[in-house]
Scaffold this motif. Structure first.
Motif, PDB file in Angstrom:
ATOM      1  N   GLN A 211       0.708  -1.223   0.060  1.00  0.00           N
ATOM      2  CA  GLN A 211       0.027   0.098   0.103  1.00  0.00           C
ATOM      3  C   GLN A 211       0.843   1.373   0.069  1.00  0.00           C
ATOM      4  O   GLN A 211       2.094   1.068   0.687  1.00  0.00           O
ATOM      5  N   THR A 212       0.491   2.277  -0.806  1.00  0.00           N
ATOM      6  CA  THR A 212       1.336   3.586  -0.909  1.00  0.00           C
ATOM      7  C   THR A 212       1.288   4.176   0.549  1.00  0.00           C
ATOM      8  O   THR A 212       0.269   4.067   1.448  1.00  0.00           O
ATOM      9  N   PRO A 213       2.188   5.255   0.700  1.00  0.00           N
ATOM     10  CA  PRO A 213       1.883   6.068   1.854  1.00  0.00           C
ATOM     11  C   PRO A 213       0.854   6.946   1.681  1.00  0.00           C
ATOM     12  O   PRO A 213       0.127   7.163   0.573  1.00  0.00           O
ATOM     13  N   PRO A 214       0.258   7.449   2.618  1.00  0.00           N
ATOM     14  CA  PRO A 214      -0.976   8.294   2.607  1.00  0.00           C
ATOM     15  C   PRO A 214      -0.961   9.655   1.816  1.00  0.00           C
ATOM     16  O   PRO A 214       0.202   9.969   1.693  1.00  0.00           O
ATOM     17  N   TYR A 215      -2.114  10.117   1.506  1.00  0.00           N
ATOM     18  CA  TYR A 215      -2.200  11.199   0.362  1.00  0.00           C
ATOM     19  C   TYR A 215      -3.544  11.537   0.609  1.00  0.00           C
ATOM     20  O   TYR A 215      -4.512  10.980   1.026  1.00  0.00           O
ATOM     21  N   PRO A 216      -3.922  13.093   0.244  1.00  0.00           N
ATOM     22  CA  PRO A 216      -5.077  13.596   0.321  1.00  0.00           C
ATOM     23  C   PRO A 216      -5.960  13.243  -0.759  1.00  0.00           C
ATOM     24  O   PRO A 216      -5.316  13.204  -2.030  1.00  0.00           O
ATOM     25  N   ASP A 217      -7.261  12.850  -0.632  1.00  0.00           N
ATOM     26  CA  ASP A 217      -7.853  12.175  -1.812  1.00  0.00           C
ATOM     27  C   ASP A 217      -9.293  12.893  -2.055  1.00  0.00           C
ATOM     28  O   ASP A 217      -9.521  14.370  -2.237  1.00  0.00           O
ATOM     29  N   TYR A 218     -10.521  12.342  -1.848  1.00  0.00           N
ATOM     30  CA  TYR A 218     -11.743  12.842  -2.152  1.00  0.00           C
ATOM     31  C   TYR A 218     -12.234  14.114  -1.668  1.00  0.00           C
ATOM     32  O   TYR A 218     -11.595  14.457  -0.503  1.00  0.00           O
ATOM     33  N   ASN A 219     -13.073  14.591  -2.200  1.00  0.00           N
ATOM     34  CA  ASN A 219     -13.379  16.165  -1.638  1.00  0.00           C
ATOM     35  C   ASN A 219     -14.758  16.484  -2.530  1.00  0.00           C
ATOM     36  O   ASN A 219     -15.084  16.047  -3.650  1.00  0.00           O
ATOM     37  N   TRP A 220     -15.450  17.050  -1.856  1.00  0.00           N
ATOM     38  CA  TRP A 220     -16.600  18.175  -2.236  1.00  0.00           C
ATOM     39  C   TRP A 220     -16.065  19.325  -2.729  1.00  0.00           C
ATOM     40  O   TRP A 220     -15.771  20.174  -1.976  1.00  0.00           O
ATOM     41  N   GLU A 252     -21.967   5.272   5.653  1.00  0.00           N
ATOM     42  CA  GLU A 252     -21.334   3.722   5.575  1.00  0.00           C
ATOM     43  C   GLU A 252     -21.381   3.648   4.071  1.00  0.00           C
ATOM     44  O   GLU A 252     -20.315   3.004   3.503  1.00  0.00           O
ATOM     45  N   THR A 253     -22.109   4.263   3.132  1.00  0.00           N
ATOM     46  CA  THR A 253     -22.459   3.809   1.564  1.00  0.00           C
ATOM     47  C   THR A 253     -21.156   4.360   0.902  1.00  0.00           C
ATOM     48  O   THR A 253     -20.575   4.142  -0.097  1.00  0.00           O
ATOM     49  N   PHE A 254     -20.393   5.407   1.639  1.00  0.00           N
ATOM     50  CA  PHE A 254     -19.201   6.084   0.995  1.00  0.00           C
ATOM     51  C   PHE A 254     -18.007   5.223   1.089  1.00  0.00           C
ATOM     52  O   PHE A 254     -17.159   5.118  -0.218  1.00  0.00           O
ATOM     53  N   PRO A 255     -17.582   4.245   1.774  1.00  0.00           N
ATOM     54  CA  PRO A 255     -17.658   4.572   3.198  1.00  0.00           C
ATOM     55  C   PRO A 255     -16.796   5.631   3.919  1.00  0.00           C
ATOM     56  O   PRO A 255     -15.805   5.719   3.614  1.00  0.00           O
ATOM     57  N   ARG A 256     -17.446   6.631   4.970  1.00  0.00           N
ATOM     58  CA  ARG A 256     -16.780   7.289   5.719  1.00  0.00           C
ATOM     59  C   ARG A 256     -17.140   7.443   6.891  1.00  0.00           C
ATOM     60  O   ARG A 256     -18.501   7.174   7.064  1.00  0.00           O
ATOM     61  N   SER A 257     -16.542   7.903   7.845  1.00  0.00           N
ATOM     62  CA  SER A 257     -17.150   7.997   9.144  1.00  0.00           C
ATOM     63  C   SER A 257     -17.701   9.291   9.374  1.00  0.00           C
ATOM     64  O   SER A 257     -18.604   9.415  10.234  1.00  0.00           O
ATOM     65  N   ALA A 258     -17.276  10.466   8.810  1.00  0.00           N
ATOM     66  CA  ALA A 258     -17.799  11.637   8.751  1.00  0.00           C
ATOM     67  C   ALA A 258     -17.207  12.409   7.674  1.00  0.00           C
ATOM     68  O   ALA A 258     -16.247  11.903   6.940  1.00  0.00           O
ATOM     69  N   PHE A 259     -17.865  13.678   7.429  1.00  0.00           N
ATOM     70  CA  PHE A 259     -17.309  14.740   6.592  1.00  0.00           C
ATOM     71  C   PHE A 259     -16.733  15.677   7.336  1.00  0.00           C
ATOM     72  O   PHE A 259     -17.213  16.253   8.302  1.00  0.00           O
ATOM     73  N   ILE A 260     -15.539  16.320   6.961  1.00  0.00           N
ATOM     74  CA  ILE A 260     -14.945  17.332   7.568  1.00  0.00           C
ATOM     75  C   ILE A 260     -14.416  18.509   6.655  1.00  0.00           C
ATOM     76  O   ILE A 260     -14.619  18.515   5.679  1.00  0.00           O
ATOM     77  N   ALA A 261     -14.326  19.643   7.247  1.00  0.00           N
ATOM     78  CA  ALA A 261     -14.043  20.822   6.328  1.00  0.00           C
ATOM     79  C   ALA A 261     -12.778  20.693   5.620  1.00  0.00           C
ATOM     80  O   ALA A 261     -11.843  19.819   5.815  1.00  0.00           O
ATOM     81  N   ALA A 262     -12.624  21.038   4.624  1.00  0.00           N
ATOM     82  CA  ALA A 262     -11.453  20.958   3.431  1.00  0.00           C
ATOM     83  C   ALA A 262     -11.269  22.289   2.796  1.00  0.00           C
ATOM     84  O   ALA A 262     -12.190  23.253   2.795  1.00  0.00           O
ATOM     85  N   ASP A 263     -10.063  22.496   2.333  1.00  0.00           N
ATOM     86  CA  ASP A 263      -9.916  23.508   1.589  1.00  0.00           C
ATOM     87  C   ASP A 263      -8.715  23.310   0.428  1.00  0.00           C
ATOM     88  O   ASP A 263      -8.203  22.142   0.575  1.00  0.00           O
ATOM     89  N   ASP A 264      -8.622  24.278  -0.626  1.00  0.00           N
ATOM     90  CA  ASP A 264      -7.772  23.966  -1.528  1.00  0.00           C
ATOM     91  C   ASP A 264      -6.502  23.404  -1.461  1.00  0.00           C
ATOM     92  O   ASP A 264      -5.758  22.705  -1.969  1.00  0.00           O
ATOM     93  N   ALA A 265      -5.721  24.119  -0.206  1.00  0.00           N
ATOM     94  CA  ALA A 265      -4.493  24.240   0.002  1.00  0.00           C
ATOM     95  C   ALA A 265      -4.086  22.381   0.278  1.00  0.00           C
ATOM     96  O   ALA A 265      -3.058  22.129   0.361  1.00  0.00           O
ATOM     97  N   LEU A 266      -5.149  21.801   0.837  1.00  0.00           N
ATOM     98  CA  LEU A 266      -4.935  20.503   1.439  1.00  0.00           C
ATOM     99  C   LEU A 266      -4.375  19.757   0.132  1.00  0.00           C
ATOM    100  O   LEU A 266      -3.654  18.923   0.251  1.00  0.00           O
ATOM    101  N   TYR A 267      -4.800  20.185  -0.922  1.00  0.00           N
ATOM    102  CA  TYR A 267      -4.733  19.274  -2.269  1.00  0.00           C
ATOM    103  C   TYR A 267      -3.192  19.893  -3.190  1.00  0.00           C
ATOM    104  O   TYR A 267      -3.207  19.262  -4.133  1.00  0.00           O
ATOM    105  N   GLN A 268      -2.482  20.485  -2.290  1.00  0.00           N
ATOM    106  CA  GLN A 268      -1.405  20.993  -3.080  1.00  0.00           C
ATOM    107  C   GLN A 268      -0.565  19.864  -3.581  1.00  0.00           C
ATOM    108  O   GLN A 268       0.213  19.867  -4.470  1.00  0.00           O
ATOM    109  N   PRO A 269      -0.239  18.701  -2.527  1.00  0.00           N
ATOM    110  CA  PRO A 269       0.307  17.554  -3.012  1.00  0.00           C
ATOM    111  C   PRO A 269      -0.076  16.866  -4.349  1.00  0.00           C
ATOM    112  O   PRO A 269       0.697  16.433  -5.005  1.00  0.00           O
ATOM    113  N   ILE A 270      -1.442  16.923  -4.547  1.00  0.00           N
ATOM    114  CA  ILE A 270      -1.814  16.277  -5.598  1.00  0.00           C
ATOM    115  C   ILE A 270      -1.653  17.264  -7.033  1.00  0.00           C
ATOM    116  O   ILE A 270      -1.201  16.576  -7.914  1.00  0.00           O
TER     117      ILE A 270
END
Length: 281
Positions: A211-220, A252-270
């Protein structure tokens, strides 16, 4: 027939004065799962926001980005890379929420059990094998696995593997590797974990080898002009509604435990990784 009708719908952008919020999502799993999940999301958002909300299915990752760019949808559930592409296409659009698990997403490399490959902390010796990614613009199914293939081996996938394919979605990657059509593949960890929990035969025919090291992914991601259409503060209300989604069955259909706030800066590694692989300008 449904997709023909959908295609006709997507031919024309919705007028600015429309009182329906349209949203879509990258087709990263089986259609039936997506319709079940996002029809329920539409109902939840309609009740919470007190506006009509409709889910619009699309046939590809690129179609989701195009629909967002053309104002045929105003809100999208994107992967890391498709979210970046959508925000580049529509200035002033923003990532507003992500799953709690999306801060540290991972990709599984899986192999057909007949290969004899086993789990390893070190990058596995898979040179010369047949390999399938997911969709060509999938973060977890292509972008990050290709990055780590190049990082760990110093080779491009076409040089490393005997055959390279693109399955189109994570569920199909699992089926292709399980069937032996490809020896090895890369897919979203949550799709694989769900298959394991459901006792899917495809999971029994495959094994996780790395498995890869972690990275930021899905977003609304939401368009920046929704406040002009639906009223001042509407984007903030959508964000609050998504973060406030607490129905365990829906999450559970996502599956996610919750949704949290996000912003564009989190996805700079992508952004940085996509540029390094020449996937965006």
């Amino acid at each position: 027939m449904r997709y023909l009708l959908l295609g006709a719908f997507l031919m024309a952008a919705q007028p600015v004065g429309a009182q329906t919020l349209y949203f879509s999502a990258i087709p990263d799993d089986d259609e039936s799962r997506l319709v079940e999940r996002f029809s329920a999301v539409a109902t939840y958002l309609s009740e919470t926001l007190e506006v009509d909300v409709q889910y619009v299915p699309v046939k590809s990752y690129a179609a989701a980005v195009t629909a967002f760019a053309n104002d045929q949808i105003q809100l999208g559930w994107f992967g890391g890379l498709s979210g970046v592409q959508a925000r580049i296409a529509v200035p002033d659009s923003h990532a507003i929420a992500q799953g709690a698990e999306d801060e540290t997403f991972v990709t599984y490399f899986i192999a057909n059990t007949a290969t004899g490959l086993a789990a390893s902390e070190a990058f596995p010796d898979i040179a010369g094998r047949s390999f399938t990614f997911g969709a060509e613009t999938s973060t977890s199914g292509r972008l990050m696995p290709e990055f780590w293939i190049r990082e760990e081996t110093g080779q491009a996938p076409d040089a490393l593997f005997s055959t390279v394919g693109f399955s189109g979605d994570h569920g199909q990657t699992l089926r292709l590797v399980a069937s032996g059509a490809y020896e090895v593949g890369a897919l979203n960890y949550s799709v694989y974990d769900t298959a394991v929990s459901e006792g899917a035969p495809e999971a029994e025919a495959t094994t996780i080898i790395w498995q890869t090291p972690p990275y930021p992914d899905y977003n609304w991601t939401i368009r920046g002009d929704v406040d002009a259409r639906f009223g001042e503060g509407f984007a903030d209300r959508v964000q609050a509604a998504l973060i406030g989604m607490d129905d365990p069955a829906l999450l559970e259909t996502f599956p996610r435990s919750a949704f949290i706030a996000a912003d564009d800066a989190l996805y700079q590694p992508i952004v940085d990784t996509a540029r390094a692989l020449d996937l965006i300008d």
